[in-house]
Design a protein around this motif. Structure first.
Motif, PDB file in Angstrom:
ATOM      1  N   LEU A  31       0.903  -1.233   0.273  1.00 21.97           N
ATOM      2  CA  LEU A  31       0.069  -0.106  -0.077  1.00 21.97           C
ATOM      3  C   LEU A  31       0.677   1.160   0.052  1.00 21.97           C
ATOM      4  CD1 LEU A  31      -3.001  -0.913   2.682  1.00 21.97           C
ATOM      5  CD2 LEU A  31      -2.990  -0.819   0.200  1.00 21.97           C
ATOM      6  N   LEU A  32       1.822   1.354   0.839  1.00 22.03           N
ATOM      7  CA  LEU A  32       2.815   2.316   0.816  1.00 22.03           C
ATOM      8  C   LEU A  32       3.313   2.600  -0.359  1.00 22.03           C
ATOM      9  CD1 LEU A  32       4.229   4.542   2.422  1.00 22.03           C
ATOM     10  CD2 LEU A  32       6.134   2.809   3.131  1.00 22.03           C
ATOM     11  N   ALA A  33       3.747   1.484  -1.161  1.00 20.98           N
ATOM     12  CA  ALA A  33       4.585   1.537  -2.444  1.00 20.98           C
ATOM     13  C   ALA A  33       3.481   2.330  -3.612  1.00 20.98           C
ATOM     14  CB  ALA A  33       5.151   0.254  -3.034  1.00 20.98           C
ATOM     15  N   LEU A  34       2.326   1.625  -3.442  1.00 20.61           N
ATOM     16  CA  LEU A  34       1.253   2.328  -4.620  1.00 20.61           C
ATOM     17  C   LEU A  34       0.999   3.872  -4.142  1.00 20.61           C
ATOM     18  CD1 LEU A  34      -1.439  -0.518  -4.420  1.00 20.61           C
ATOM     19  CD2 LEU A  34       0.091   0.016  -6.206  1.00 20.61           C
ATOM     20  N   ALA A  35       0.890   4.128  -3.025  1.00 23.08           N
ATOM     21  CA  ALA A  35       0.725   5.421  -2.502  1.00 23.08           C
ATOM     22  C   ALA A  35       1.779   6.496  -2.891  1.00 23.08           C
ATOM     23  CB  ALA A  35       0.515   5.789  -1.160  1.00 23.08           C
ATOM     24  N   GLU A  50       9.913  17.756   3.601  1.00 25.64           N
ATOM     25  CA  GLU A  50       9.837  17.997   2.133  1.00 25.64           C
ATOM     26  C   GLU A  50      10.468  17.155   1.195  1.00 25.64           C
ATOM     27  OE1 GLU A  50      11.257  19.599  -0.724  1.00 25.64           O
ATOM     28  OE2 GLU A  50      12.932  20.771   0.144  1.00 25.64           O
ATOM     29  N   PHE A  51       9.526  16.441   0.135  1.00 20.09           N
ATOM     30  CA  PHE A  51      10.331  15.791  -0.770  1.00 20.09           C
ATOM     31  C   PHE A  51      10.217  16.544  -2.158  1.00 20.09           C
ATOM     32  CE2 PHE A  51       9.407  12.396   2.239  1.00 20.09           C
ATOM     33  CZ  PHE A  51      10.439  11.318   1.760  1.00 20.09           C
ATOM     34  N   PHE A  52      11.393  16.764  -2.763  1.00 22.39           N
ATOM     35  CA  PHE A  52      11.580  17.252  -4.141  1.00 22.39           C
ATOM     36  C   PHE A  52      10.764  18.419  -4.153  1.00 22.39           C
ATOM     37  CE2 PHE A  52      10.174  12.806  -4.497  1.00 22.39           C
ATOM     38  CZ  PHE A  52       8.744  12.839  -4.498  1.00 22.39           C
ATOM     39  N   PRO A  60       9.658   8.802  -4.168  1.00 20.72           N
ATOM     40  CA  PRO A  60      10.360   8.477  -2.720  1.00 20.72           C
ATOM     41  C   PRO A  60      10.765   7.115  -2.862  1.00 20.72           C
ATOM     42  CG  PRO A  60       8.070   9.600  -2.507  1.00 20.72           C
ATOM     43  CD  PRO A  60       8.164   9.295  -4.023  1.00 20.72           C
ATOM     44  N   LEU A  61      10.145   6.005  -3.500  1.00 21.75           N
ATOM     45  CA  LEU A  61      10.822   4.890  -3.663  1.00 21.75           C
ATOM     46  C   LEU A  61      12.314   4.715  -4.353  1.00 21.75           C
ATOM     47  CD1 LEU A  61       7.490   2.790  -4.685  1.00 21.75           C
ATOM     48  CD2 LEU A  61       8.558   3.197  -2.258  1.00 21.75           C
ATOM     49  N   SER A  93      14.678   7.065   2.799  1.00 24.81           N
ATOM     50  CA  SER A  93      13.978   8.383   3.032  1.00 24.81           C
ATOM     51  C   SER A  93      12.815   8.292   3.833  1.00 24.81           C
ATOM     52  CB  SER A  93      13.530   9.091   1.660  1.00 24.81           C
ATOM     53  OG  SER A  93      12.716   8.345   0.929  1.00 24.81           O
ATOM     54  N   VAL A  94      12.050   7.033   3.599  1.00 22.70           N
ATOM     55  CA  VAL A  94      10.995   6.589   4.383  1.00 22.70           C
ATOM     56  C   VAL A  94      11.321   6.398   5.984  1.00 22.70           C
ATOM     57  CG1 VAL A  94       9.063   5.132   4.772  1.00 22.70           C
ATOM     58  CG2 VAL A  94       9.721   5.718   2.583  1.00 22.70           C
TER      59      VAL A  94
END
Length: 360
Positions: free
Chosen positions: A7-11, A220-222, A335-336, A341-342
């Motif tokens: 689920l995290l990967a999909l999101a 903040e991501f990118f 993010p993956l 980073s997670v």
């Protein structure tokens, strides 16, 4: 059955947007616009003028209405979801407030500011819970749409009124929704507020931190940080040539500022102020604790934006633990691809959990 990791990967994958070619190298003058004058370093008077404008704004919650109020189960925790609307700048804005059902607090507030310009789904934020770990339900989550966008929940669409205003009106919308959350959710702790932002939303989150001292920490991501750097100059040159890149927010800047500038309907001085108000790098002394993540191979928001904020923070002596800047070799606008980073995000945000959640 989908696992929490899946689920995290999909999101997280959903945060990426369509790629575009790198902008061509600009000339000094394009379509009659002097790019050297437009992108000269911001002056202290320009920076102060925008600070004064921000200080004059009132973004408190007005005419709050609860549109939907329901409880759903997320990882065996009952989460109360409220879709709310309120008035900002004369227009009705919509957002969501999520909290553990029955929580009495005090619970830190987490604002999620989304990327792109296609609105936001509440379910995408629920999928993010694993990124914050088992303690995600101890936060009150605040999910703004931005003006003229839709917020989706359980298949229903809720639309914010107004005209787009990337990185400016976006901040007004998000800050007003924070006030809504504090007014309707007794568990929400106004003394502990964090922001988790991606891409466009990361730029919004940084500006929220500049404008509102209640914001304690930001991941903040990118995100865009510096609208005076050479990458933005290249994007502006291409847009003035009639070849704008397909990037969130750029069409607005092109139509509202660059093209009117080329037609002589706006001045260099007026457009420069629009760049200043979107450049958090000019206000680093006003930022709370920040953690930055950016990939060196990002072709949506170039890594120069992350580097600019890192350099500005270093120039005033801000470093760990107050500021953490991570650049990921080969990482992209996803993010993956930013390995580690997670976990860093979870550690940074969970510092807000100084007081445990109390359930009735």
């Amino acid at each position: 059955m989908l696992t929490r990791t899946r689920l995290l990967a999909l999101a997280l994958t959903a945060f990426t947007v369509a790629c575009s070619d790198d902008p061509t190298s600009p000339d000094d003058n394009v379509a009659g616009v002097d790019l050297n004058a437009l992108f000269a370093p911001a002056t202290q008077s320009e920076i102060a003028a925008i600070s004064a404008d921000w200080a004059s704004r009132s973004v408190g919650a007005v005419d709050v209405q609860v549109e939907t109020d329901t409880v759903i189960a997320v990882d065996s925790v009952d989460i109360r979801v409220r879709i709310v609307s309120h008035v900002v700048d004369g227009f009705r804005h919509v957002g969501a407030v999520l909290a553990a059902d029955g929580a009495t607090g005090p619970s830190p507030v987490m604002v999620y500011t989304h990327g792109g310009d296609q609105g936001v789904r509440v379910e995408d934020v629920l999928f993010l819970f694993p990124a914050v770990g088992d303690d995600a339900s101890q936060f009150v989550w605040v999910i703004p749409s931005f003006r003229a966008e839709q917020l989706e929940f359980a298949g229903e669409m809720y639309t914010s009124q107004g005209t787009p205003s990337p990185w400016d009106g976006d901040v007004d919308d998000a800050l007003a929704l924070v006030d809504v959350a504090l007014s309707i959710e007794p568990a929400a702790d106004a003394a502990r507020i964090g922001v988790l932002g991606f891409s466009r939303g990361a730029g919004v989150g940084l500006l929220m931190g500049v404008r509102d001292s209640r914001i304690d920490r930001i991941v903040e991501f990118f995100g865009p940080t510096d609208f005076f750097d050479d990458w933005v100059r290249g994007l502006a040159a291409d847009a003035l040539r009639g070849q704008p890149s397909d990037l969130p927010g750029l069409e607005y800047l092109d139509q509202e500022f660059l093209q009117p500038l080329a037609r002589g309907e706006k001045t260099i001085a007026e457009v420069r102020l629009e760049l200043v108000r979107r450049s958090s790098v000019l206000y680093v002394e006003d930022l709370p604790a920040v953690q930055l993540h950016h990939g060196t191979a990002d072709d949506i928001v170039l890594v120069s934006q992350g580097e600019s904020l890192i350099s500005a923070m270093a120039a005033i002596g801000r470093g760990e633990p107050d500021f953490e800047g991570y650049l990921y070799d080969g990482g992209t606008h996803n993010p993956l691809t930013l390995v580690g980073s997670v976990g860093r995000t979870a550690d940074f945000l969970l510092a807000l959990l100084a007081t445990p959640l109390v359930l009735q």
